[in-house]
Scaffold this motif. Structure first.
Motif, short mmCIF file in Angstrom:
data_model
loop_
_atom_site.label_atom_id
_atom_site.label_comp_id
_atom_site.label_asym_id
_atom_site.label_seq_id
_atom_site.Cartn_x
_atom_site.Cartn_y
_atom_site.Cartn_z
N VAL A 85 7.92 -5.12 1.63
CA VAL A 85 8.15 -5.59 0.27
C VAL A 85 7.43 -6.91 0.07
CG1 VAL A 85 9.85 -6.24 -1.47
CG2 VAL A 85 10.39 -4.45 0.21
N ALA A 86 6.51 -6.94 -0.88
CA ALA A 86 5.79 -8.17 -1.23
C ALA A 86 6.21 -8.55 -2.64
CB ALA A 86 4.29 -7.95 -1.15
N HIS A 87 6.97 -9.62 -2.78
CA HIS A 87 7.47 -10.01 -4.09
C HIS A 87 6.40 -10.67 -4.96
CE1 HIS A 87 11.71 -9.00 -3.58
NE2 HIS A 87 11.57 -9.39 -2.32
N GLY A 88 5.31 -11.13 -4.36
CA GLY A 88 4.25 -11.72 -5.15
C GLY A 88 2.99 -11.94 -4.35
N HIS A 109 1.77 -10.83 -11.15
CA HIS A 109 3.04 -10.95 -11.86
C HIS A 109 4.04 -9.85 -11.55
CE1 HIS A 109 0.92 -14.03 -13.99
NE2 HIS A 109 0.12 -13.19 -14.60
N ARG A 110 3.85 -9.10 -10.48
CA ARG A 110 4.79 -8.04 -10.13
C ARG A 110 4.95 -7.97 -8.63
NH1 ARG A 110 1.93 -2.14 -10.22
NH2 ARG A 110 3.86 -1.75 -9.07
N SER A 111 5.98 -7.26 -8.20
CA SER A 111 6.19 -7.05 -6.77
C SER A 111 5.69 -5.67 -6.37
CB SER A 111 7.69 -7.18 -6.44
OG SER A 111 8.42 -6.16 -7.09
N HIS A 112 5.62 -5.45 -5.06
CA HIS A 112 5.15 -4.16 -4.53
C HIS A 112 6.00 -3.77 -3.34
CE1 HIS A 112 1.65 -5.67 -6.78
NE2 HIS A 112 1.34 -4.42 -6.94
#
Length: 832
Positions: A85-88, A109-112
């Motif tokens: 999980v990469a929040h930014g 501007h989004r997470s992945h």
């Protein structure tokens, strides 16, 4: 379930680009979350980016591709899913785990989230993230998809990245790369809570108000989770609800009715009660997943229905009209990871202590950290949040639209708990730009964003967060047939003042709501000279101009003072005079706008804060010094304000009462000389309703000045600051250049602060202690104080111990507008 952060042992290296020889082939420690610039600085590879002209010398950083790499141990704990999980990620990134591709991202501007279970190995794993050059990516995408108009020099509109990160007319160009939010492994089984939208509403009864919480809970299931016995529960404010769910259910709604709920109010209208919301997923009564946040119960409505004067913009919270007294907000640091929760709280305190009740998060910045919105929730500061489109045309084709939708869905969902957030706004100035800035010819039929503002964004707000108001743009007239920046309709921006005309032109407008306007001034002296080292120091020095980003900014500062202030004769006078004029211009505008109530329902000044040390429109500079403008904003944003204003029938006193209590009382009007001699006087009375206003006509004979250069008109009324009318500008007033008797008083008994006591022998305007010139860490409790002859003021200064506090009386510390006349023959001629 467990989330394991992966923030340790990262390294950074340049991959390709115009890299200096000293950086080629080296690897340096990297901080995560962080960015390339701060890592290079920490490693001693670059000089401080804000200093001197280092901005130009470090442009290669944004034109370089960078690789982050770390190693971590992993052992299977039996979970069904292991997600990276990469929040930014900032911004175009390629993610690899153990040499295999995990995924690619292209939106800051989004997470992945990526399922990486097949790529993990027992023992040591290598995670690498390569960031493409943001400058090269923006330019390549602009060329590939067709260039579209934008402000400034980089095509930031081709990339979903912070627009101002590429530089702005107040911002440094430091196109960053990096892992700017948390990153880690999320290991889970069964089900996880993907998101919660805790939407609130109110139900009014004859004898009270009930609250309703509509919790929209999104679930994600691991493969093979087919067993029964799942339930989701929510609780808030002593009320709970539970619902059984079948495996695979993607979203459920839990409704909680809270009787006699205490309402959340904006500051100045009531308290800000906040309630914990807890959502839990359990299997056979055993907790599996948990989510929590805080909410406040309140309703929001904005009235834009046409009326006899055009179209209003009336914000109501809990049914009560809110007279907006606000400021625009930009990212509080050019390097976003340098902003922590305490810094957010200090900025929000700057707003609340200046009598503001709203901050507009501008569309060229970011969706801020939850720390920002939480601070606003607690303080009662309303938030107007722009979607991230600013001063540019944006492609609507799938290559960008798919990222826009994902980003917006996540932002609406994440911010939905915060009661302070009341307005979503589609863009900053883009519809205005299409009409007036020559875009139509340059676009040659290409899409430019209108579909986002009129269709996609309002549709997503209606779907995900119908509890809040959506505005397509700022400015906007709420009728596509109207010019978007019409002062009779909706919201408007006023920028001919500052750019081309005198600030007296504010009075030419009768706006319904002003969502942008402002005037420049330099930061505190210590903030300026810490980064500008020109010899000699002067407004047009090479490094000074690096820290003045506005087009012809210093020329506009000079033009803006003409007719108002004497021409500065030194850099010290230039600094004080331009700060003073900034405050005077904004005071003039706000007093005029507020005097138009109830036609005008709000003003949002540009801007509260800075993102680096710079000459700008900010009220609080980057080093957190409150500029003279801040003290002026605190005065003109007082809930109760009396202001002299011209009206068709002559001069009038407008009495504004933005409080819950009506005001009735007598008004003492006097025309005096600067030494206090009374030339004429009269009495009046007024009755001002709660949240209302009243106009008091000034007798003609009282306003008949005999010598405008030596006379003023005052109005005293209980519970209000004294209103003063200056018939001419400071330039033309015969002010005593040395009007004060000043001394160091006894230290404040409670705080230990030093006190400076000043007494006016004659009319003294805008007395201010520039305390940073005495001690860079000093702070003072008041500024821009105007005294009539015989009046006294006490300033409390928090400063370092062991300093000779007599230095607070030095001429470069204790300032006032009168001092600009000191030593001038023109004044001698007037007095003679």
């Amino acid at each position: 379930m467990a989330f394991r952060t992966l923030h340790e042992d990262w390294t950074l290296s340049a991959v390709e680009g115009p890299v200096p020889d000293a950086v080629l082939g080296i690897s340096i420690p990297a901080t995560v979350p962080g960015c390339v610039h701060t890592d290079l600085l920490a490693a001693g590879v670059i000089a401080p980016p804000f200093d001197g002209d280092n901005e130009a010398e470090q442009q290669w950083i944004g034109s370089t591709a960078w690789r982050y790499e770390t190693r971590f141990d992993w052992h299977d704990d039996g979970s069904h899913r292991h997600d990276l999980v990469a929040h930014g990620l900032d911004t175009v990134a390629t993610i690899e785990l153990n040499g295999s591709l995990v995924g690619r991202t292209e939106n800051q501007h989004r997470s992945h989230r990526f399922d990486v279970r097949p790529l993990l190995i027992d023992g040591e794993n290598t995670l690498a993230i390569t960031f493409a050059s943001p400058v090269a990516e923006a330019e390549a995408r602009s060329a590939a998809h067709g260039p579209r108009p934008h402000a400034n020099h980089h095509p930031y509109n081709a990339l979903r990245k912070t627009a101002s990160n590429f530089g702005w007319d107040w911002g440094i160009d430091v196109a960053t790369s990096g892992i700017w939010k948390a990153i880690g492994l999320d290991s889970w089984s069964g089900v996880r809570i993907a998101s919660v939208r805790p939407l609130v509403d109110l139900s009014h009864r004859a004898d009270g108000v009930d609250g309703r919480l509509d919790a929209r809970v999104a679930l994600e299931w691991a493969d093979g989770s087919a067993e029964a016995g799942w339930e989701v529960s929510a609780s808030a404010a002593g009320v709970s609800a539970t619902q059984h769910v079948e495996p695979g259910t993607s979203e459920i709604r839990l409704q909680l009715d809270v009787p006699d709920v205490p309402l959340w109010w904006p500051i100045g209208h009531g308290d800000q009660p906040l309630h914990d919301v807890d959502v839990q997923v359990a299997h056979s009564s055993a907790p599996v997943a948990h989510w929590s946040s805080r909410i406040g119960f309140r309703s929001v409505h904005v009235d834009t229905a046409p009326d006899a004067d055009g179209s209003p913009f009336v914000l109501r919270v809990n049914g009560e009209v809110i007279q907006v007294r606000g400021a625009n907000w930009i990212p509080d640091h050019a390097f976003l990871t340098e902003i922590d929760a305490d810094r957010y709280r200090r900025r929000v305190r700057d707003a609340s202590e200046a009598n503001m009740n709203l901050l507009r998060v501008w569309g060229g910045g970011i969706y801020e950290s939850d720390d920002f919105y939480a601070a606003c929730d607690e303080a009662g500061i309303l938030v107007w949040q722009d979607f991230l489109f600013a001063c540019a045309a944006y492609a609507e084709e799938e290559w960008l639209a798919v990222e826009v939708e994902a980003e917006v869905r996540e932002a609406i969902t994440r911010l939905s708990p915060h009661p302070s957030l009341v307005i979503w706004n589609g863009n900053n100035e883009n519809i205005w730009g299409y009409h007036d800035w020559g875009w139509q010819e340059r676009l040659e039929g290409r899409t430019w964003g209108l579909g986002y503002y009129l269709s996609l964004l309002p549709g997503l707000v209606a779907e995900l967060d119908p509890s809040r108001f959506y505005s397509p743009a700022s400015p906007y007239s709420f009728d596509e047939a109207l010019h978007p920046n019409d002062d009779a309709h909706g919201t408007m921006h006023i920028w001919d003042v500052w750019n081309t005309v005198d600030y007296s032109v504010y009075r030419h407008y009768r706006p319904r709501f002003v969502s942008e306007f402002g005037f420049q001034g330099p930061p505190a002296w210590s903030t300026l000279v810490d980064v500008v080292h020109d010899e000699p120091l002067e407004p047009y020095g090479a490094q000074m101009l690096v820290h003045q980003k506005a087009n012809d900014g210093n020329l506009k500062l000079e033009r803006g003072m003409q007719g108002h202030l004497p021409e500065p004769r030194s850099i010290e006078e230039w600094h004080w005079a331009t700060q003073l004029n900034q405050a005077a211009a904004v005071r003039f505008g706000i007093e005029h706008f507020r005097s138009l109530s109830p036609r005008n329902t709000g003003a949002i000044v540009w801007q509260l804060n800075d993102n680096w040390p710079v000459v700008s429109w900010a009220a609080v500079d980057f080093a957190e010094h409150r500029k003279p403008l801040w003290y002026t904003l605190r005065d003109v944003y007082e809930p109760r304000l009396a202001t002299f204003q011209p009206r068709d029938e002559g001069l009038a006193l407008i009495v504004l009462n933005d409080s819950d209590d009506p005001w009735n009382g007598d008004i003492r009007l006097q025309r005096t000389l600067f030494d206090g001699t009374v030339l004429a006087e009269a009495s009046a009375s007024a009755s001002v309703p709660a949240r209302g206003e009243s106009t008091v006509a000034i007798p003609t004979e009282l306003a008949a000045f005999g010598d405008s250069s030596r006379e003023i008109l005052t109005a005293r009324l209980g519970g209000f600051a004294t209103a003063i009318h200056n018939p001419v500008e400071i330039l033309d007033q015969a002010l005593d250049p040395d009007p004060l008797v000043a001394e160091i008083g006894e230290a404040d008994a409670e705080t230990g602060a030093a006190t400076v006591v000043v007494t006016a022998r004659s009319y003294a305007r805008d007395i201010t202690l520039l305390v940073d010139r005495f001690d860079i860490g000093a702070r003072v409790d008041r500024g821009m104080v105007t005294l009539l002859a015989g009046e006294r003021a006490v300033f409390r200064v928090t400063t370092g111990s062991g300093l000779d506090r007599s230095g607070l009386l030095a001429a470069d510390v204790l300032r006032h507008a009168n001092s600009l006349h000191r030593g001038r023959s023109v004044l001698d001629d007037q007095v003679g």
